[in-house]
Write an enzyme that holds these catalytic residues in place. Sequence first.
Site, short mmCIF file in Angstrom:
data_model
loop_
_atom_site.label_atom_id
_atom_site.label_comp_id
_atom_site.label_asym_id
_atom_site.label_seq_id
_atom_site.Cartn_x
_atom_site.Cartn_y
_atom_site.Cartn_z
N GLN A 67 -20.09 34.20 31.48
CA GLN A 67 -20.46 35.52 30.96
C GLN A 67 -21.98 35.57 30.72
O GLN A 67 -22.48 34.93 29.80
CB GLN A 67 -19.73 35.76 29.63
CG GLN A 67 -20.05 37.07 28.95
CD GLN A 67 -19.41 37.13 27.57
OE1 GLN A 67 -19.23 36.11 26.92
NE2 GLN A 67 -19.07 38.32 27.11
N GLY A 68 -22.69 36.32 31.52
CA GLY A 68 -24.15 36.41 31.40
C GLY A 68 -24.55 37.61 30.55
O GLY A 68 -25.07 38.60 31.08
N SER A 109 -25.76 37.28 26.59
CA SER A 109 -26.81 36.99 25.61
C SER A 109 -28.10 36.52 26.27
O SER A 109 -28.08 35.85 27.31
CB SER A 109 -26.33 35.91 24.63
OG SER A 109 -25.25 36.38 23.87
N SER A 162 -21.41 30.09 28.30
CA SER A 162 -20.36 29.06 28.33
C SER A 162 -19.96 28.73 29.76
O SER A 162 -19.63 29.62 30.53
CB SER A 162 -19.14 29.53 27.54
OG SER A 162 -19.46 29.75 26.20
N GLU A 187 -12.58 40.13 24.96
CA GLU A 187 -13.03 38.81 24.49
C GLU A 187 -12.56 38.57 23.05
O GLU A 187 -12.03 37.52 22.73
CB GLU A 187 -14.55 38.70 24.55
CG GLU A 187 -15.04 37.34 24.04
CD GLU A 187 -16.56 37.24 24.01
OE1 GLU A 187 -17.23 38.29 23.94
OE2 GLU A 187 -17.07 36.11 24.05
N SER A 227 -20.74 37.48 15.69
CA SER A 227 -20.65 36.69 14.47
C SER A 227 -19.78 37.39 13.42
O SER A 227 -19.46 38.58 13.51
CB SER A 227 -22.05 36.46 13.89
OG SER A 227 -22.57 37.67 13.39
N GLU A 240 -20.58 38.30 10.49
CA GLU A 240 -21.29 39.43 9.87
C GLU A 240 -21.30 40.66 10.78
O GLU A 240 -21.14 41.80 10.31
CB GLU A 240 -22.73 39.00 9.53
CG GLU A 240 -22.83 37.96 8.42
CD GLU A 240 -22.49 36.55 8.88
OE1 GLU A 240 -22.34 36.35 10.11
OE2 GLU A 240 -22.37 35.66 8.03
#
Length: 393
Positions: free
Chosen positions: A126-127, A129, A161, A243, A370, A372
């Site tokens: 998965q490209g 970030s 990943s 995801e 995340s 948050e």
Amino acid sequence: MSEAFRAEARAWLEANFPPSLAFKNPVPYQNDAPYAEGDPDWIVWRDRMAEKGWGAPGWPKMYGGGELDHEQTKILTQEMRRIGAFNPMKMTGYTMLGPTLLEFGTEEQKAQHLPGVAKGVTRWCQGFSEPGAGSDLASLQTKCVDMGDHYLVEGQKIWTSGANHADWCFALVRTDTSSKQGGISFLLIDMKSEGVETRPITLISGSTHFCEMFLNAVKVPKENLVGEINKGWGIAKRLLQFERDSLSEGRGEGVPLLPLAQERVGTDAEGRIADSDLRTRLVAHAMRAQAYNLTMGRIAAEGKAGQRNDALVPVLKNLGSDVAQVRADLIMEILGEQGLGWSGEGYSDVELDASHQWLHARAFSIYGGSFEIQNNIAAKVLLGLPSAPAPGR
């Protein structure tokens, strides 16, 4: 009908699942191709599931799936958990790209890519970030220029990943700099393309499945665009729901807690785990995990009935992460000093795996959005609260 399918699934799994894989942690098999393909029993299991179509149980048969309905898929999952089995296809391609292509891909893209995912022979990364675009993903800067007969991609991705073992990458790229979210497109990139470079990052758990990925003037055929140009943000949001769905699925993988506690901690005269405090926390965890899994099942059933509630996805992602992290904590506590091993003699495979997985579990509340970020989404979508003010305001 359901009981007949349960009997069929149970019989087939017991006849075909290699006992050597029972209750093994599936994460290394999902993230590390050499590790997975170095285990002959994993190869056997993958190929048997592919032939049966149960690696992608709900997909159409024309794409390698099993065309099972929701109830049958749930039963299959339950029966696999009962014997400690796992789905060998449950990798990035199956959990994220597959359902996205089924919604947004062309027939040519589906026919080209989905069968390889359903067979577990094509790995995807998965490209998304980038060094300056993580939580604020729409800030991504990887450039994609229309060269007439192809696209030219230039930029850097990070925390990718399995990029070092992937065959393909689905990536977000910037095709218009005048609009933040409206200038993003969704591309499929062959990892064998000239100009693609990956560099593994060693993590605290010892794993190296995260990578930096550099795209140096990579040529991408135009037919690899998914959806419309500059409309990739909407596709990305849908993929991120898939995801988070997969990340929030039941966290029952790995060694069962109760037998492990009975063996390592011992039992009292009434057959209960001897440590009453640990016993209480194991019960509380089991109840929370069961409530969570039942909620997941209810929401899935509602979705199947046309009552999909995607607003709950961030909440479930956080709850699933918490369940998994508490589980890892309990395993470490049960093992005591034997859970502190890292490698070498003096520790069993279960003990060594526990220490690695405890460290790996720390990432559950970070990756895929995340803790948050998920809370912020829930606050806005479910509670109607305003967005946080921009820095300096």
